[in-house]
Design a protein around this motif. Structure first.
Motif, PDB file in Angstrom:
ATOM      1  N   HIS A 219      -7.230 -16.501  -3.676  1.00 28.55           N
ATOM      2  CA  HIS A 219      -8.083 -15.232  -3.147  1.00 28.55           C
ATOM      3  C   HIS A 219      -9.360 -15.521  -3.566  1.00 28.55           C
ATOM      4  O   HIS A 219      -9.930 -16.088  -4.570  1.00 28.55           O
ATOM      5  CB  HIS A 219      -8.102 -13.649  -3.524  1.00 28.55           C
ATOM      6  N   MET A 220     -10.183 -14.837  -2.827  1.00 33.27           N
ATOM      7  CA  MET A 220     -11.909 -14.877  -3.088  1.00 33.27           C
ATOM      8  C   MET A 220     -12.067 -13.971  -4.119  1.00 33.27           C
ATOM      9  O   MET A 220     -11.918 -12.621  -4.664  1.00 33.27           O
ATOM     10  CB  MET A 220     -12.787 -15.175  -1.566  1.00 33.27           C
ATOM     11  N   PRO A 221     -13.586 -14.484  -5.166  1.00 32.67           N
ATOM     12  CA  PRO A 221     -14.183 -13.585  -6.383  1.00 32.67           C
ATOM     13  C   PRO A 221     -14.029 -11.934  -5.811  1.00 32.67           C
ATOM     14  O   PRO A 221     -14.525 -12.362  -4.692  1.00 32.67           O
ATOM     15  CB  PRO A 221     -14.854 -14.035  -7.082  1.00 32.67           C
ATOM     16  N   HIS A 222     -14.422 -10.843  -6.436  1.00 35.62           N
ATOM     17  CA  HIS A 222     -15.073  -9.911  -6.198  1.00 35.62           C
ATOM     18  C   HIS A 222     -13.790  -9.443  -5.087  1.00 35.62           C
ATOM     19  O   HIS A 222     -14.610  -8.684  -3.833  1.00 35.62           O
ATOM     20  CB  HIS A 222     -16.800  -9.625  -5.396  1.00 35.62           C
ATOM     21  N   SER A 223     -12.769  -9.076  -4.994  1.00 37.98           N
ATOM     22  CA  SER A 223     -11.936  -8.600  -3.969  1.00 37.98           C
ATOM     23  C   SER A 223     -10.451  -8.834  -4.267  1.00 37.98           C
ATOM     24  O   SER A 223     -10.192  -8.157  -5.683  1.00 37.98           O
ATOM     25  CB  SER A 223     -10.935  -9.804  -3.143  1.00 37.98           C
ATOM     26  N   CYS A 224     -10.647  -7.707  -2.868  1.00 38.16           N
ATOM     27  CA  CYS A 224      -8.869  -6.478  -4.286  1.00 38.16           C
ATOM     28  C   CYS A 224      -7.965  -6.343  -3.039  1.00 38.16           C
ATOM     29  O   CYS A 224      -7.944  -7.202  -2.044  1.00 38.16           O
ATOM     30  CB  CYS A 224      -8.845  -5.762  -4.335  1.00 38.16           C
ATOM     31  N   SER A 225      -6.283  -6.682  -2.969  1.00 46.31           N
ATOM     32  CA  SER A 225      -5.097  -7.147  -2.036  1.00 46.31           C
ATOM     33  C   SER A 225      -5.273  -5.441  -1.723  1.00 46.31           C
ATOM     34  O   SER A 225      -4.422  -4.731  -2.511  1.00 46.31           O
ATOM     35  CB  SER A 225      -4.303  -7.412  -2.928  1.00 46.31           C
ATOM     36  N   VAL A 226      -5.339  -5.988  -0.490  1.00 48.65           N
ATOM     37  CA  VAL A 226      -4.510  -4.155   0.663  1.00 48.65           C
ATOM     38  C   VAL A 226      -4.212  -4.493   1.874  1.00 48.65           C
ATOM     39  O   VAL A 226      -4.872  -4.855   2.414  1.00 48.65           O
ATOM     40  CB  VAL A 226      -5.839  -2.997   0.844  1.00 48.65           C
ATOM     41  N   PRO A 227      -3.078  -5.073   2.307  1.00 49.91           N
ATOM     42  CA  PRO A 227      -1.946  -5.433   2.938  1.00 49.91           C
ATOM     43  C   PRO A 227      -2.808  -5.086   3.744  1.00 49.91           C
ATOM     44  O   PRO A 227      -2.406  -3.890   3.880  1.00 49.91           O
ATOM     45  CB  PRO A 227      -0.627  -5.612   2.754  1.00 49.91           C
ATOM     46  N   PHE A 228      -2.169  -5.105   5.000  1.00 50.76           N
ATOM     47  CA  PHE A 228      -3.020  -3.913   6.220  1.00 50.76           C
ATOM     48  C   PHE A 228      -1.443  -3.653   6.925  1.00 50.76           C
ATOM     49  O   PHE A 228      -2.005  -2.313   7.607  1.00 50.76           O
ATOM     50  CB  PHE A 228      -3.377  -5.310   7.954  1.00 50.76           C
ATOM     51  N   GLY A 229      -0.556  -4.000   6.389  1.00 48.10           N
ATOM     52  CA  GLY A 229       0.726  -3.104   6.844  1.00 48.10           C
ATOM     53  C   GLY A 229       0.478  -1.238   5.407  1.00 48.10           C
ATOM     54  O   GLY A 229       0.921  -1.072   6.663  1.00 48.10           O
ATOM     55  N   GLU A 230      -0.499  -1.317   4.976  1.00 51.16           N
ATOM     56  CA  GLU A 230      -0.747   0.017   4.407  1.00 51.16           C
ATOM     57  C   GLU A 230      -1.477   1.113   4.970  1.00 51.16           C
ATOM     58  O   GLU A 230      -1.404   2.126   4.847  1.00 51.16           O
ATOM     59  CB  GLU A 230      -1.736  -0.580   2.457  1.00 51.16           C
ATOM     60  N   PHE A 231      -1.996   0.193   6.541  1.00 52.24           N
ATOM     61  CA  PHE A 231      -2.672   1.409   7.278  1.00 52.24           C
ATOM     62  C   PHE A 231      -1.664   2.146   8.124  1.00 52.24           C
ATOM     63  O   PHE A 231      -2.313   2.515   8.741  1.00 52.24           O
ATOM     64  CB  PHE A 231      -3.906   1.163   7.021  1.00 52.24           C
ATOM     65  N   LEU A 232      -0.984   1.103   7.776  1.00 51.47           N
ATOM     66  CA  LEU A 232       0.525   1.585   9.008  1.00 51.47           C
ATOM     67  C   LEU A 232       1.447   2.180   8.817  1.00 51.47           C
ATOM     68  O   LEU A 232       1.546   2.047   8.045  1.00 51.47           O
ATOM     69  CB  LEU A 232       0.573   0.254   9.963  1.00 51.47           C
TER      70      LEU A 232
END
Length: 336
Positions: A219-232
């Motif tokens: 991953h890139m710096p200044h990022s966090c993991s939020v898989p798109f399935g968490e919104f669905l």
């Protein structure tokens, strides 16, 4: 024609009222789409690069929503090497390309566009983001897509698509605030913008490979993991398609991602810094190639309308493919 959703009707007055709702349920669509001249249904289905399926061939053979037209996100894109030097797929088209494609599909600036895909929710938010980023506000996502339409009893077409009359699209302007570039990403500093990465957690941490085998995961710096399935809401036997969670649950995902309620309130209530300079920290949505990043981006817009407060957002159009392709990019591994 306006097809209001419950949360659109409850929206507070501190945000501009949208000309059409962001989401339309299948029930609303089945009742409101047929035989309406001012509404155009657009199939924006897209399949992952390792899939053998062809979204265009599936559209042409059907089933599809009657009268629907095909907006191919890979074809209607920036394909110019001078502005897309990495020759990445489905990059945001230029205003000129967008105007030509919209007119060819019989769309004018006054048309209410309803975008959908054949899996539920996957590429339709990218379609909506594309239209809005290029100045077309009258666009909605069919929540649950074609499967929800069919499940609700909507009629379908098969065989050759219906002919339609082209139009002249004389609108369109790029909203630069909605799009982030590679240069924007590498310029992020501590306590600056936060990147919400929609890829799987394993790809984010580096323990799973990318579907594009030439790319490193991580991953890139200044990022966090939020898989798109968490919104669905996932597909299940009684719910044969993916669709968006209620606004309250979408907000819970976003609040958790930014670090809790205090951080969320700070994001929404930004003011000048100690020197009086304007401060605008944004949530930047990213994924593998800019497609499912828009699932999270649209979730944030839904939350904003429900709460009546703007959420500062943008999409990193190149996403991980553009970032990790560049050898000078800093790639981090593990959890944050």
């Amino acid at each position: 024609m306006r097809l209001p959703t419950p949360f659109a009707r409850r929206m507070m007055s501190s945000l501009p009222k949208p000309s059409v709702p962001l989401l339309i349920s299948a029930k609303e669509a089945v009742a409101g789409l047929p035989n309406k001249r001012d509404i155009v249904a657009l199939d924006v289905t897209w399949h992952m690069p390792n899939s053998p399926r062809s979204a265009t061939k599936e559209f042409e053979s059907g089933p599809r929503i009657p009268g629907a037209r095909r907006f191919d996100l890979d074809e209607i894109a920036d394909r110019n090497p001078s502005t897309n030097p990495l020759t990445l797929h489905h990059m945001l088209p230029t205003v000129e390309t967008f105007r030509e494609a919209a007119g060819r599909l019989g769309i004018t600036p006054h048309t209410h566009v309803v975008v959908y895909d054949s899996s539920g929710i996957l590429s339709s938010p990218r379609g909506l983001w594309t239209f809005k980023a290029l100045g077309h506000d009258k666009v909605s996502v069919l929540d649950g897509g074609l499967p929800a339409w069919i499940d609700e009893g909507g009629d379908v077409e098969e065989g050759a698509p219906q002919p339609f009359k082209p139009a002249t699209y004389d609108g369109g302007v790029l909203n630069k605030d909605m799009v982030k570039s590679y240069e924007d990403i590498v310029a992020i500093k501590d306590d600056g913008d936060l990147v919400l990465d929609a890829r799987s957690h394993g790809r984010f941490t580096g323990v799973e490979p990318e579907p594009r085998p030439w790319l490193s995961s991580g991953h890139m710096p200044h990022s966090c993991s939020v898989p798109f399935g968490e919104f669905l809401i996932p597909s299940s036997e009684g719910h044969p398609y993916t669709s968006y969670k209620p606004p309250k649950e979408l907000k819970e995902v976003l609040v958790r991602a930014v670090g809790g309620e205090k951080a969320w309130e700070a994001l929404l209530n930004q003011g000048p810094d100690a020197a009086g300079a304007a401060v605008e920290r944004k949530l930047i949505f990213s994924c593998g190639s800019g497609m499912t990043a828009c699932v999270g981006w649209l979730a944030a817009q839904i939350v904003a309308q429900e709460d009546g407060r703007a959420v500062p957002t943008a999409v990193y159009d190149e996403s991980w493919t553009g970032y990790a392709t560049r050898p000078e990019s800093k790639i981090e591994m593990g959890d944050v």
